[in-house]
Design a protein around this motif. Sequence first.
Motif, PDB file in Angstrom:
ATOM      1  N   GLY A  13      15.702  -1.822   4.272  1.00 42.39           N
ATOM      2  CA  GLY A  13      15.868  -3.262   4.478  1.00 42.39           C
ATOM      3  C   GLY A  13      14.664  -4.113   4.087  1.00 42.39           C
ATOM      4  O   GLY A  13      14.606  -5.292   4.429  1.00 42.39           O
ATOM      5  N   TYR A  14      13.698  -3.530   3.373  1.00 42.08           N
ATOM      6  CA  TYR A  14      12.546  -4.333   2.951  1.00 42.08           C
ATOM      7  C   TYR A  14      12.852  -5.060   1.647  1.00 42.08           C
ATOM      8  O   TYR A  14      13.673  -4.609   0.853  1.00 42.08           O
ATOM      9  N   GLU A  15      12.154  -6.179   1.394  1.00 42.25           N
ATOM     10  CA  GLU A  15      12.451  -6.958   0.189  1.00 42.25           C
ATOM     11  C   GLU A  15      11.384  -6.865  -0.886  1.00 42.25           C
ATOM     12  O   GLU A  15      11.527  -7.468  -1.939  1.00 42.25           O
ATOM     13  N   TYR A  16      10.318  -6.127  -0.630  1.00 37.89           N
ATOM     14  CA  TYR A  16       9.343  -5.889  -1.701  1.00 37.89           C
ATOM     15  C   TYR A  16       8.499  -4.642  -1.433  1.00 37.89           C
ATOM     16  O   TYR A  16       8.441  -4.139  -0.305  1.00 37.89           O
ATOM     17  N   LEU A  17       7.876  -4.168  -2.508  1.00 32.88           N
ATOM     18  CA  LEU A  17       6.989  -3.004  -2.455  1.00 32.88           C
ATOM     19  C   LEU A  17       5.743  -3.327  -3.276  1.00 32.88           C
ATOM     20  O   LEU A  17       5.845  -3.687  -4.445  1.00 32.88           O
ATOM     21  N   GLY A  18       4.588  -3.207  -2.643  1.00 29.12           N
ATOM     22  CA  GLY A  18       3.332  -3.367  -3.380  1.00 29.12           C
ATOM     23  C   GLY A  18       2.806  -1.985  -3.716  1.00 29.12           C
ATOM     24  O   GLY A  18       2.281  -1.287  -2.848  1.00 29.12           O
ATOM     25  N   ILE A  19       2.985  -1.580  -4.970  1.00 27.09           N
ATOM     26  CA  ILE A  19       2.605  -0.211  -5.336  1.00 27.09           C
ATOM     27  C   ILE A  19       1.109  -0.192  -5.635  1.00 27.09           C
ATOM     28  O   ILE A  19       0.573  -1.054  -6.330  1.00 27.09           O
ATOM     29  N   HIS A  56       0.832  -1.205   0.000  1.00 21.92           N
ATOM     30  CA  HIS A  56       0.000   0.000   0.000  1.00 21.92           C
ATOM     31  C   HIS A  56       0.870   1.262   0.000  1.00 21.92           C
ATOM     32  O   HIS A  56       1.153   1.844   1.052  1.00 21.92           O
ATOM     33  N   ALA A  57       1.288   1.671  -1.194  1.00 22.56           N
ATOM     34  CA  ALA A  57       2.070   2.898  -1.352  1.00 22.56           C
ATOM     35  C   ALA A  57       1.688   3.554  -2.676  1.00 22.56           C
ATOM     36  O   ALA A  57       1.334   2.870  -3.638  1.00 22.56           O
ATOM     37  N   HIS A  58       1.726   4.869  -2.694  1.00 21.06           N
ATOM     38  CA  HIS A  58       1.342   5.647  -3.877  1.00 21.06           C
ATOM     39  C   HIS A  58       2.579   6.245  -4.527  1.00 21.06           C
ATOM     40  O   HIS A  58       3.569   6.518  -3.859  1.00 21.06           O
ATOM     41  N   SER A  59       2.519   6.451  -5.837  1.00 19.84           N
ATOM     42  CA  SER A  59       3.630   7.062  -6.572  1.00 19.84           C
ATOM     43  C   SER A  59       3.115   8.293  -7.313  1.00 19.84           C
ATOM     44  O   SER A  59       1.925   8.624  -7.233  1.00 19.84           O
ATOM     45  N   THR A  60       3.995   8.925  -8.075  1.00 29.02           N
ATOM     46  CA  THR A  60       3.589  10.112  -8.841  1.00 29.02           C
ATOM     47  C   THR A  60       2.556   9.775  -9.925  1.00 29.02           C
ATOM     48  O   THR A  60       1.947  10.673 -10.497  1.00 29.02           O
ATOM     49  N   TYR A  61       2.356   8.479 -10.198  1.00 30.65           N
ATOM     50  CA  TYR A  61       1.282   8.119 -11.142  1.00 30.65           C
ATOM     51  C   TYR A  61      -0.067   8.640 -10.648  1.00 30.65           C
ATOM     52  O   TYR A  61      -0.892   9.059 -11.441  1.00 30.65           O
ATOM     53  N   SER A  62      -0.292   8.582  -9.291  1.00 33.53           N
ATOM     54  CA  SER A  62      -1.513   9.216  -8.764  1.00 33.53           C
ATOM     55  C   SER A  62      -1.093  10.352  -7.830  1.00 33.53           C
ATOM     56  O   SER A  62      -0.502  11.319  -8.294  1.00 33.53           O
ATOM     57  N   ASP A  63      -1.368  10.242  -6.533  1.00 35.37           N
ATOM     58  CA  ASP A  63      -1.123  11.401  -5.660  1.00 35.37           C
ATOM     59  C   ASP A  63       0.104  11.270  -4.766  1.00 35.37           C
ATOM     60  O   ASP A  63       0.217  11.969  -3.767  1.00 35.37           O
ATOM     61  N   GLY A  64       1.030  10.366  -5.110  1.00 32.70           N
ATOM     62  CA  GLY A  64       2.263  10.245  -4.325  1.00 32.70           C
ATOM     63  C   GLY A  64       3.287  11.294  -4.732  1.00 32.70           C
ATOM     64  O   GLY A  64       3.177  11.895  -5.799  1.00 32.70           O
ATOM     65  N   LYS A  65       4.296  11.504  -3.878  1.00 37.67           N
ATOM     66  CA  LYS A  65       5.289  12.551  -4.153  1.00 37.67           C
ATOM     67  C   LYS A  65       6.505  12.027  -4.906  1.00 37.67           C
ATOM     68  O   LYS A  65       7.288  12.805  -5.438  1.00 37.67           O
ATOM     69  N   PHE A  66       6.699  10.688  -4.940  1.00 34.59           N
ATOM     70  CA  PHE A  66       7.918  10.144  -5.536  1.00 34.59           C
ATOM     71  C   PHE A  66       7.594   9.110  -6.617  1.00 34.59           C
ATOM     72  O   PHE A  66       6.523   8.510  -6.617  1.00 34.59           O
ATOM     73  N   SER A  67       8.567   8.918  -7.494  1.00 35.94           N
ATOM     74  CA  SER A  67       8.388   7.928  -8.553  1.00 35.94           C
ATOM     75  C   SER A  67       8.422   6.519  -7.958  1.00 35.94           C
ATOM     76  O   SER A  67       8.832   6.327  -6.807  1.00 35.94           O
ATOM     77  N   ILE A  68       8.007   5.554  -8.772  1.00 35.55           N
ATOM     78  CA  ILE A  68       8.031   4.169  -8.300  1.00 35.55           C
ATOM     79  C   ILE A  68       9.453   3.768  -7.934  1.00 35.55           C
ATOM     80  O   ILE A  68       9.696   3.152  -6.905  1.00 35.55           O
ATOM     81  N   LYS A  69      10.382   4.161  -8.774  1.00 33.51           N
ATOM     82  CA  LYS A  69      11.780   3.810  -8.520  1.00 33.51           C
ATOM     83  C   LYS A  69      12.269   4.415  -7.193  1.00 33.51           C
ATOM     84  O   LYS A  69      12.909   3.749  -6.384  1.00 33.51           O
ATOM     85  N   GLU A  70      11.923   5.698  -6.962  1.00 32.93           N
ATOM     86  CA  GLU A  70      12.343   6.343  -5.709  1.00 32.93           C
ATOM     87  C   GLU A  70      11.728   5.645  -4.488  1.00 32.93           C
ATOM     88  O   GLU A  70      12.392   5.468  -3.457  1.00 32.93           O
ATOM     89  N   MET A  71      10.465   5.266  -4.623  1.00 35.38           N
ATOM     90  CA  MET A  71       9.815   4.566  -3.511  1.00 35.38           C
ATOM     91  C   MET A  71      10.473   3.205  -3.282  1.00 35.38           C
ATOM     92  O   MET A  71      10.682   2.787  -2.139  1.00 35.38           O
ATOM     93  N   ALA A  72      10.802   2.527  -4.372  1.00 31.92           N
ATOM     94  CA  ALA A  72      11.443   1.212  -4.251  1.00 31.92           C
ATOM     95  C   ALA A  72      12.808   1.346  -3.566  1.00 31.92           C
ATOM     96  O   ALA A  72      13.141   0.578  -2.662  1.00 31.92           O
ATOM     97  N   VAL A 128       7.160  -1.111 -14.146  1.00 36.29           N
ATOM     98  CA  VAL A 128       7.420  -2.057 -13.044  1.00 36.29           C
ATOM     99  C   VAL A 128       8.185  -3.275 -13.571  1.00 36.29           C
ATOM    100  O   VAL A 128       9.157  -3.732 -12.943  1.00 36.29           O
ATOM    101  N   ASP A 129       7.776  -3.778 -14.724  1.00 35.26           N
ATOM    102  CA  ASP A 129       8.476  -4.941 -15.305  1.00 35.26           C
ATOM    103  C   ASP A 129       9.955  -4.640 -15.506  1.00 35.26           C
ATOM    104  O   ASP A 129      10.828  -5.461 -15.203  1.00 35.26           O
ATOM    105  N   GLN A 130      10.204  -3.429 -16.026  1.00 35.00           N
ATOM    106  CA  GLN A 130      11.575  -3.030 -16.283  1.00 35.00           C
ATOM    107  C   GLN A 130      12.395  -2.961 -14.982  1.00 35.00           C
ATOM    108  O   GLN A 130      13.516  -3.465 -14.904  1.00 35.00           O
ATOM    109  N   LEU A 131      11.791  -2.326 -13.965  1.00 46.66           N
ATOM    110  CA  LEU A 131      12.488  -2.202 -12.681  1.00 46.66           C
ATOM    111  C   LEU A 131      12.743  -3.581 -12.078  1.00 46.66           C
ATOM    112  O   LEU A 131      13.831  -3.857 -11.565  1.00 46.66           O
ATOM    113  N   ASN A 132      11.741  -4.453 -12.150  1.00 46.41           N
ATOM    114  CA  ASN A 132      11.912  -5.792 -11.565  1.00 46.41           C
ATOM    115  C   ASN A 132      13.048  -6.542 -12.246  1.00 46.41           C
ATOM    116  O   ASN A 132      13.771  -7.308 -11.608  1.00 46.41           O
TER     117      ASN A 132
END
Length: 583
Positions: A375-381, A352-368, A406-410
Amino acid sequence: MSITNAEIADRLREIYQLMQLAGENRFRAIAFDRAAQTIESLNDDINEYIENDTLTNIKGIGDSIAEDITSYAKTGTIEVLESLREQIPEGIIKWLEISGLGPKNIAKIHQQLDITELDELKEACQDGRVASLDGLGEKSAQKIAKSIEWMQQFDQRCRLDEALDIAGPIYDFLKKLEGVEAIDVAGSLRRYKETIGDVDILIGAKEEDIDQLFDAFVDHELVVEVLGRGETKSSIRTENGRQVDLRIVKPEQFAAALMYFTGSKEHNVVLRQRARERGLSLNEYGLFKLNDEGDTNFEKPIDYDSESDIYQHLDLNFIPPELREDHGEITFYEENESMNLVEEGDIRGVIHAHSTYSDGKFSIKEMAEACIERGYEYLGITDHSQTAAYAGGLSVDKIKEQWEEVDQLNEEYGSDFRIFKGIESDILSDGSLDYENEILESFDFVIASVHNGLGMNRPKMMNRFRTAIKNPFTSIVGHPTGRLLLKRDGSDLDMNELIELAAKHNTAIEINANPHRLDLDWRHGNKAKEVGLMSSINPDAHSKKGIDHIPYGVHIARKAKFEKERILNTKSKDEVAKWFASS
Ligand code: DGT
Ligand code: CA
Ligand code: CA
Ligand code: ZN
C-alpha cells in the motif's frame, strides 16, 4: 549525606544474600529482604524518616535495621555488611540466581572446591568435581550446568524484534483462554524500548480462574523452565533463554496494574509523587485516598476504568506508553492533550532500500512491487556508492544504467507509483561524498552514511559529519552512530550539535528502522523536537521482508516525540519530491 531509597534497598538486599551464604539464621536474613522490598515501594523519601528518626514507623523495620540504615546514611557503611563482605567472595553472590542450587550447597562447593566464579562452577559441574561432593551427584551437577548456560544467555538483554517473537505467540495463546477478562503486554516491551530485559504480560481475571491460567501458561510449548510460580505471578524461561513474567490481577485492578507494570520505574516514581501531592496513593492495586497519617487507605479506593482515568486523577492527559521514560512527557501532558505522534498508518512511502545493483536480494522492480503490495505510493531506492566495494557499490556506469531502468519503470507505473533515484553514499573519511558533484546533483536525493572508520575519535568524527551535513547534496543522514544493538557500540558523537546543524541545513537524520540499529536513538528526541529536526523512518531494506521493519521505526520515532509533520515519508509522493528538490 543524602541517599536514595533504591540505594538503601540494594544494600539491605546484599546483606540478605550474604547472610544466606554465610549460613546465618534464615529468619534474620529474610528480615533484610523484606525491609529492602518495603523501602523500594515506599512512596516517600527515606531521608525524611532518617531525619525525623521515624524509621521504625515503617512496617517491617525494627530497631536493628533502622540503626543500619541510619549508619549507612551517616557513614556510607553498615557494620554487618562490611564483615559479611570480608567473609564471602563477591563472585559467588551470583550463584544464588542458579535455580536448583541453594545457599548451603553453594557454601559447600565454594569451600571444598575452592572456586568463586560462575565459569569455574560450570566447568566443575562438567568434569565431575561437583558430582563427587556429598549430597550433590551427577544429576544435580548437570542441572546446575544447564542453569548457568541459561543464566549467561539471559544475563544479556535481547532486541525488540526477538522479544516480540516470544511475546507474540504466548500473548495470542493466553488471550484465548477462558477466564481472561483483560490482557496486555507491559514493561519495556509495551514502551517499545530498543532492547528488552524480560517480557511482562498482565492478565485481569477472577480469583477462581487464576490457578488454571497459570497452569496453562507454564505448560506452554515454548517453556523450558519454570522459574517461579506464585499466587499472582509466574515466571518462565523459553528455549532461547528469555524470561517471561505473567502477572494476574483482579479485573478491577487491571488498569492500575497495567500502568504500574508498564513503567518505567522512573515514570512511576513521578506519578506516585503527584498522587501524594493530591492526597492519593497510587500502587499496583489501584488508586486510594491517604488517611490522616499519610498511609494508603485500602478501604477507600478511587474509581477508575482505564489508565486514562488514573492519569486524569493526577491532572494529566493520557500518556502513550512509548513516552513513559520520565523524559519530559509529564510536564507536556499536564498542559497538552496530545503530541500528535506519528502513527504506522501515516507512512506513505519507503525510503532507503537496496536492490541487486548492490547488496540487496531483489531487483528494483521486485522491491517496487513489494511496496505496492503493502500500500505504499513510492520507493526511494538507495544502493551503495562506489567506495563500498564490499557491498557492491555502484560505479558511475552502473548508476546510469540504474537510472534508465528506473525511468522505464516509472513510465509503466504512471501516476500510481513512483521510484525515486537515490544513493546511499559513503561519507568518506574527510567528510566528502562518494561521487563528483555532477553525478550527485542528478540523483533525486542522497542518503549520506558512514560505513568505515566508525571508531575515529570524536573531534575527527564530528568534522566528518559536519562536512557531510553541510553538503548541499545530502538530503538525509543514514544510521548516524552506526551502532549494532548488543553487538557494537556506535561512533562517539555529540548528537546535540549534529541535530542542531542538520536542522539548520535542512538535512534530515533518519531513524533507521532495522531492529539491529534503531538509530537515531530516541533519547535525542527532546533536542530534535526543540530544533524542529526532520527525520524519515527508513527500513534500510535489503529484501522485501526488510520493508516490514518500518513499524519498529515508527515506535522509536514516537519515543523520540516525532509528530507526523516531521517525518518525511508521511508525505505524499509529490510532497516528497518537492522536499527533495528544496533540501
Ligand atoms: P526490562 O525488563 O529491563 O527491559 O525493563 P522493564 O521496564 O520491563 O522492567 P521490569 O521487567 O523489571 O519491570 C516491569 C515494570 O514494573 C517496570 O517498568 C516498572 C514496574 N516495576 C517493577 N519493579 C518496580 C519497582 O521496584 N519500583 C517501581 N516503581 N516500579 C517497578
Ligand atoms: Ca521487563
Ligand atoms: Ca519483569
Ligand atoms: Zn548503510
